[in-house]
Write a protein that holds these residues in place. Structure first.
Motif, mmCIF file in Angstrom:
data_model
loop_
_atom_site.group_PDB
_atom_site.id
_atom_site.type_symbol
_atom_site.label_atom_id
_atom_site.label_comp_id
_atom_site.label_asym_id
_atom_site.label_seq_id
_atom_site.Cartn_x
_atom_site.Cartn_y
_atom_site.Cartn_z
ATOM 1 N N TYR A 1 44.896 47.504 32.058
ATOM 2 C CA TYR A 1 43.707 47.753 31.261
ATOM 3 C C TYR A 1 44.085 47.652 29.796
ATOM 4 O O TYR A 1 45.264 47.683 29.429
ATOM 5 N N LEU B 1 33.712 46.696 32.286
ATOM 6 C CA LEU B 1 34.022 46.049 33.561
ATOM 7 C C LEU B 1 33.548 44.600 33.541
ATOM 8 O O LEU B 1 32.355 44.328 33.392
ATOM 9 N N GLN C 1 39.864 44.409 36.999
ATOM 10 C CA GLN C 1 39.579 44.950 38.323
ATOM 11 C C GLN C 1 40.569 44.378 39.346
ATOM 12 O O GLN C 1 41.186 43.343 39.112
ATOM 13 N N SER D 1 45.958 42.516 37.318
ATOM 14 C CA SER D 1 45.958 43.682 38.207
ATOM 15 C C SER D 1 46.341 43.301 39.631
ATOM 16 O O SER D 1 45.978 42.229 40.127
ATOM 17 N N ARG E 1 46.389 44.094 43.858
ATOM 18 C CA ARG E 1 45.302 44.293 44.813
ATOM 19 C C ARG E 1 45.871 44.459 46.208
ATOM 20 O O ARG E 1 47.024 44.102 46.473
ATOM 21 N N ALA F 1 36.588 47.974 43.945
ATOM 22 C CA ALA F 1 36.617 48.022 42.483
ATOM 23 C C ALA F 1 36.110 49.360 41.959
ATOM 24 O O ALA F 1 36.655 49.903 40.987
ATOM 25 N N SER F 2 35.078 49.911 42.593
ATOM 26 C CA SER F 2 34.560 51.206 42.175
ATOM 27 C C SER F 2 35.612 52.294 42.368
ATOM 28 O O SER F 2 35.791 53.165 41.493
ATOM 29 N N VAL G 1 37.991 52.208 39.518
ATOM 30 C CA VAL G 1 37.482 52.834 38.295
ATOM 31 C C VAL G 1 37.698 54.342 38.341
ATOM 32 O O VAL G 1 38.220 54.945 37.382
ATOM 33 N N GLY H 1 30.691 43.286 37.324
ATOM 34 C CA GLY H 1 31.048 44.580 36.743
ATOM 35 C C GLY H 1 29.857 45.515 36.631
ATOM 36 O O GLY H 1 30.006 46.736 36.718
ATOM 37 N N VAL I 1 29.523 47.053 39.991
ATOM 38 C CA VAL I 1 30.548 48.084 40.171
ATOM 39 C C VAL I 1 30.172 49.352 39.408
ATOM 40 O O VAL I 1 30.310 50.469 39.924
#
Length: 284
Positions: A21, A33, A64, A70, A72, A84-85, A88, A108, A111
């Motif tokens: 981020y 986002l 994300q 990032s 995953r 993704a949520s 966050v 975004g 999300v």
């Protein structure tokens, strides 16, 4: 201060995956986002807005999961919006932030909406910029031109298809400077980035990962103050899709922008920043 990709980069580990981020400024936390698409990242979407927004807010621009730099999960086992949520909320937890404003563009925006619906106490005000999953197209084709071009890129990730997608994002193609095109095409050609977007979109069309209710059917339950921003000439999420959420959301204002496609934050940069600052500081 001049903010760059390098001097704003931070890292946080959520669910065993390192997420990048960008942090800039001080004040009320604002999570930004990005959308989906060829070569997308948090910095690509919002890096140009940090100089202004960081004068008023503690800006946290998240890559994300799977996008930008990032990490995953190797295999997605639920709808990507939920993945993704969760990222966050995980980032907020790791940073010790109880509540933050959420600003989301396209995917975004979806999300941000899901996060506020599922964790209402963690979200303050919402800015939804041509959000995916929230609008309902009743006149135009479905999928839209922009989404069709993105799906073409997902199937055949060539430079030509990536460029076609980028052109569908803007009202004025002069917005696509040689530097912007080169940066996005270079990022879009990364095999990891290609696989990430293909896998994310596969979850949207997999019945096994369908949510009990789509986001648009849950909008009356979103009690937060919401500002919706929409380009009048958006070919990805057409502006007609704004009418349903504008009616359903109990505390929402809608603003449309002339001479603007899907990237309000780029094509109408100054107006976008003024609208966001005024809304987040003063409300509806």
């Amino acid at each position: 201060m001049t903010y760059t990709l390098e001097n704003t980069t931070r890292w946080v580990t959520v669910g065993g995956h390192k997420l990048r981020y960008h942090e800039a400024g001080a004040g009320a936390p604002l999570v930004l986002l990005h959308g989906s698409g060829a070569g997308v990242s948090g910095w690509a979407n919002f890096g140009g807005n940090l100089e202004v927004l960081a004068q008023h807010f503690r800006c946290l621009v998240l890559d994300q999961p799977g996008f930008g730099e990032s990490g995953r999960p190797e295999v997605y086992e639920q709808n990507y919006l939920r993945i993704a949520s969760d990222a966050v909320i995980g980032m907020l937890d790791e940073l010790g932030i109880e509540k933050a404003h959420l600003l989301g563009n396209s995917m975004g925006g979806a999300v941000a909406t899901m996060t506020a619906l599922d964790h209402p106490g963690r979200a303050d005000k919402l800015v939804l910029m041509a959000p995916g999953g929230v609008g309902v197209n009743i006149l135009g084709p479905e999928p839209s031109e922009g989404i069709r071009r993105l799906m073409q890129f997902n199937v055949d990730p060539t430079e030509q298809n990536a460029l076609g997608f980028l052109r569908s994002m803007v009202f004025n193609e002069a917005t696509l400077t040689p530097e912007l095109i080169e940066t996005r095409l270079q990022a879009a050609s990364d095999p990891k980035a290609i696989a990430a977007i293909q896998d994310a979109y596969a979850t949207f069309y997999n019945p096994k990962f369908a949510e009990p209710l789509p986001l648009w059917a849950r909008l009356k339950g979103l009690r937060h103050e919401v500002l919706m921003l929409w380009g009048r000439d958006d070919r990805v999420t057409p502006v007609e899709g704004a009418l349903f959420p504008a009616r359903q959301l109990p505390n929402a204002d809608l603003r449309t922008f002339a001479r603007c496609g899907h990237w309000v934050q780029i094509e109408r940069k100054d107006a976008f920043e003024r609208a966001v600052i005024d809304f987040l500081q003063h409300g509806l």
